[in-house]
Design a protein around this motif. Structure first.
Motif, PDB file in Angstrom:
ATOM      1  N   ALA A   1       0.830  -1.209   0.000  1.00 43.71           N
ATOM      2  CA  ALA A   1       0.000   0.000   0.000  1.00 43.71           C
ATOM      3  C   ALA A   1       0.862   1.256   0.000  1.00 43.71           C
ATOM      4  CB  ALA A   1      -0.928  -0.014   1.210  1.00 43.71           C
TER       5      ALA A   1
ATOM      6  N   VAL B   1       1.217   4.283  -2.821  1.00 47.11           N
ATOM      7  CA  VAL B   1       1.068   5.707  -2.486  1.00 47.11           C
ATOM      8  C   VAL B   1       2.284   6.491  -2.953  1.00 47.11           C
ATOM      9  CG1 VAL B   1       0.934   7.349  -0.576  1.00 47.11           C
ATOM     10  CG2 VAL B   1      -0.506   5.311  -0.566  1.00 47.11           C
TER      11      VAL B   1
ATOM     12  N   SER C   1       1.693   8.636   7.487  1.00 45.39           N
ATOM     13  CA  SER C   1       0.553   8.761   6.574  1.00 45.39           C
ATOM     14  C   SER C   1       0.049  10.193   6.490  1.00 45.39           C
ATOM     15  CB  SER C   1      -0.575   7.831   7.025  1.00 45.39           C
ATOM     16  OG  SER C   1      -0.171   6.478   6.931  1.00 45.39           O
TER      17      SER C   1
ATOM     18  N   ILE D   1      -0.591  12.518   3.175  1.00 41.64           N
ATOM     19  CA  ILE D   1      -1.855  13.230   2.922  1.00 41.64           C
ATOM     20  C   ILE D   1      -1.579  14.718   2.699  1.00 41.64           C
ATOM     21  CG2 ILE D   1      -4.047  13.912   3.966  1.00 41.64           C
ATOM     22  CD1 ILE D   1      -3.998  11.192   5.446  1.00 41.64           C
TER      23      ILE D   1
ATOM     24  N   ALA E   1      -7.171  12.402  -4.261  1.00 43.19           N
ATOM     25  CA  ALA E   1      -6.315  11.407  -3.622  1.00 43.19           C
ATOM     26  C   ALA E   1      -6.122  11.728  -2.152  1.00 43.19           C
ATOM     27  CB  ALA E   1      -4.968  11.343  -4.341  1.00 43.19           C
TER      28      ALA E   1
ATOM     29  N   TYR F   1      -7.395   9.176   0.719  1.00 43.88           N
ATOM     30  CA  TYR F   1      -6.389   8.660   1.639  1.00 43.88           C
ATOM     31  C   TYR F   1      -6.743   9.042   3.085  1.00 43.88           C
ATOM     32  CZ  TYR F   1      -1.647   7.271   3.095  1.00 43.88           C
ATOM     33  OH  TYR F   1      -0.578   6.662   3.683  1.00 43.88           O
TER      34      TYR F   1
ATOM     35  N   LEU G   1      -9.759   6.829   4.169  1.00 39.61           N
ATOM     36  CA  LEU G   1      -9.392   5.424   4.350  1.00 39.61           C
ATOM     37  C   LEU G   1      -8.499   5.221   5.558  1.00 39.61           C
ATOM     38  CD1 LEU G   1      -8.743   4.215   0.686  1.00 39.61           C
ATOM     39  CD2 LEU G   1     -10.667   3.651   2.170  1.00 39.61           C
ATOM     40  N   TYR G   2      -7.529   6.109   5.720  1.00 41.56           N
ATOM     41  CA  TYR G   2      -6.562   5.898   6.791  1.00 41.56           C
ATOM     42  C   TYR G   2      -7.176   6.138   8.166  1.00 41.56           C
ATOM     43  CZ  TYR G   2      -2.493   6.429   9.766  1.00 41.56           C
ATOM     44  OH  TYR G   2      -1.593   6.304  10.789  1.00 41.56           O
TER      45      TYR G   2
END
Length: 671
Positions: A445, A449, A506, A510, A612, A616, A619-620
């Motif tokens: 994953a 990204v 993450s 983002i 995106a 992201y 989802l995260y």
């Protein structure tokens, strides 16, 4: 007090400085250099898209190879213990730097080619009792006729056919056509054919029908079939095959500045005696038919398609393939070196997933070279208009060779792996394969990204020098775009690990997607070079922090015995796969209006980056983070025993104390 600069890492900083200085010396000028050789933008886009795909072979092969050989030797790079020099890693990296210097310098030897815009010369058609001829105006002085092997088949669209007397000087044939009718009034019988619903010309067998019509309209006969020109049709497609003229023996271009192509099959245009009498010509008249040729280069299936005038210097095909082959081999070595140097940073700083090291600070020193030398190389290019890219390429070679020498000479560079890594990777204390499988999905994953972020980066940087040139910028200003992105990155990288630990990996990604939206929006509406520079200042969030975050993330996800492979993964994702995709996407612009078309692409990519970031983020934080929060788990009992037996622990699971003498942060490092 902790030392500001670790003396053991000075030479590594120097190598990174030389490496990024060399990259910065040529990277802004590679798209411009392709065009300076004489290749067109389509060929440049093809090279820019294919080269990253081939370049992934470097890190993909050398990363696992070094890991495999290192396991056999007992330490990464072939060292013999904590004070080992990591000889294998140093030598392979040095070889990559030298090969990078060699192949990029070879690009200077690519032969120059020049292709001027096509000019469309006039084309005429003449036919007499002996045969048919297609005549094309000579392009320019000193240029020869188009030539091909054998016969070239196709069609020729003609109009305004008329009878006349040809002469050796081509006076009648080359006389301008008038807009008045070129045929006499037709008989009722001919009118019945002319008024038919089909505009196709009348086809007869050769020798038949010559006297069917009172005034005998022009007949064009080829290979036993005759086409009758009918005035109302305005266009008649004549199928034929042409033979290129032989090269003149006296080095002249051709007679009367016309190229004459003869038909491959038997052809003739019979001229009845009644027509000769109507012309008032005597016995000396060379009776013939001439026709005006319509759209000779654009007619579908035209026999003269691609026969426009082109002034060509050199061999464009040879120059393209030479540049293409050298470039795809050249891109392999700095890409591989970047992966190996990333592994060297992780190893040399003795970093584990239990705490922070000095990876960002090593990259900060290297980024100084990326900020200093691109504008200097650009300034040198502007001062040498005859050989503008000689100095940038030589600067690249010099820096790469200096970096290679440092790697080979400094045997004290701490590039051997800490003993704890190898104690947990070999023998009875080996980590189970489940540890690798556990993070496999997360590794994939993150790889995806990073590849998407690389595509967004490449869509800007792959052709940014062309944008600068379109805004009347110079090579110096093209180099300054790298400085604008690199200078803010120096302090950011210095504190990068603390920042990433605080914000979370993450969240950095983002944030990068969000800033890509801002960059693309700014570039889409920029009308001056100043706006381009302002957008480049945001690269600290979209490249520098992203890159060090990827290094730290893969350092955590990949087992230590695969350190080099782990650092090769973000290189492959960002600078190979992502770079290829970005070059393809931003290359889909109109050649007629490249700047306006590129702005449309930027607007679309800005929306993509924003989407995106939103996906992201959702989802995260809503799905992955709650499920993947790792609870603090005590280490296995046998691992504690192994560490105690080697004097690396006082009974608590804190191997960071061996190397950093600070509290373990296991379970608190944010991902």
């Amino acid at each position: 007090m902790k030392q500001l600069v670790n003396k053991n890492l000075i030479t590594l900083k120097c190598v990174l400085f030389c490496f990024l200085s060399g990259i910065g010396s040529i990277y802004p000028f590679l798209p411009l250099h392709i065009l300076s050789v004489g290749l067109d933008r389509g060929e440049a886009r093809l090279i820019s898209a294919v080269a990253p795909c081939i370049a992934l072979l470097g890190p993909a092969i050398l990363g696992p190879l070094i890991d495999k050989l290192s396991v056999g030797r007992g330490s990464t790079g072939g060292g013999t213990g904590p004070s080992g020099s990591g000889k294998l890693l140093r030598v392979v990296t040095a070889v990559c730097l030298v090969l990078s210097a060699l192949f990029y310098t070879l690009l200077l030897a690519v032969p120059y080619t020049e292709r001027h815009e096509a000019r469309r010369p006039q084309v005429l058609f003449m036919c007499d009792a002996d045969g048919a001829y297609v005549m094309q105006e000579v392009c320019t002085e000193g240029m020869r006729c188009n030539r091909w092997e054998g016969e070239k088949s196709g069609v020729l669209a003609v109009s305004a056919c008329e009878y006349g007397c040809a002469d050796d000087n081509m006076t009648w044939v080359t006389r301008p056509f008038t807009t008045t009718s070129t045929t006499t009034t037709l008989s009722p019988m001919y009118n019945s054919v002319a008024n038919a619903t089909s505009p196709a010309p009348l086809v007869t067998d050769e020798g038949e029908g010559d006297d069917d019509f009172e005034f005998n309209p022009p007949h064009l006969c080829y290979n036993g079939q005759c086409l009758v020109y009918m005035q109302h049709a305005a266009r008649m497609r004549v199928p034929l095959a042409l033979i290129a003229p032989e090269p003149p023996q006296d080095n002249s271009t051709m007679e009367n500045n016309w190229c004459t192509y003869r038909t491959g099959g038997p052809s003739k245009c019979p001229v009845p005696a009644e027509r000769l009498a109507a012309l008032g010509a005597g016995a000396a008249c060379r009776a013939a038919v001439r026709c005006q040729v319509l759209d000779p280069y654009d007619e579908p299936g035209g026999v003269l398609a691609d026969a426009e005038c082109r002034l060509v210097v050199g061999d464009p095909a040879y120059s393209f393939w030479t540049y293409f082959l050298i470039r795809i081999f050249a891109d392999i070595w700095p890409t591989a070196a970047l992966a190996l140097l990333g592994a060297a940073c992780v190893i040399a700083t003795r970093e584990t997933s239990l705490g922070r090291g000095d990876v960002g600070r090593q990259m900060a020193f290297g980024t100084l070279g990326l900020a200093i030398f691109p504008p200097l190389a650009g300034f040198a290019a502007t001062q040498m208009p005859d050989t503008p890219y000689l100095v940038p390429f030589l600067m690249h070679a010099i820096f790469m060779v200096i970096g290679a020498i440092i790697l080979l000479v400094d045997t004290r560079m701490p590039l051997s792996t800490p003993e704890w890594w190898w104690h947990t990777a070999t023998g009875a204390l080996a980590l189970p394969l489940s540890a690798v499988r556990r993070y496999g999905a997360e590794t994939a994953a993150v790889f995806a990204v990073v590849a998407l972020l690389g595509a967004l980066w490449s869509a800007i940087d792959a052709y940014l020098p062309w944008t600068v040139a379109a805004l009347n910028g110079t090579a110096l200003e093209a180099g300054l775009t790298l400085t604008a992105g690199a200078l803010p990155a120096v302090p950011a990288l210095w504190w990068a690990e603390a920042l990433v630990d605080y914000v979370g990996h993450s969240n950095v990604f983002i944030t990068a997607f969000t800033f890509y939206c801002l960059r693309y929006t700014g570039l889409a509406y920029s009308e001056s070079y100043s706006w381009v520079v302002v957008c480049e200042l945001l690269e600290v969030f979209t490249l520098s922090l992203v890159w060090v975050t990827a290094m730290l993330y893969f350092r955590h996800l990949v087992p230590k015995k695969y350190t080099t492979t782990g650092q090769a993964l973000p290189v492959i994702a960002h600078f190979c796969i992502g770079r290829c995709i970005g070059a393809i996407v931003s290359g889909l612009v109109s050649l007629e209006q490249p700047l306006e078309s590129l702005r449309s692409v930027y607007r679309a990519l800005g929306v993509t980056a924003l989407l995106a970031a939103a996906v992201y983020l959702a989802l995260y934080h809503l799905l992955l983070a709650p499920r993947c929060a790792a609870p603090a788990v005590a280490p296995p009992h046998h691992l504690l025993q192994g560490l105690n037996a080697n004097g690396g622990s006082n009974g608590n699971y804190s191997p960071m104390r061996v190397y950093h003498e600070e509290r373990s942060r296991k379970g608190h490092f944010r991902y």
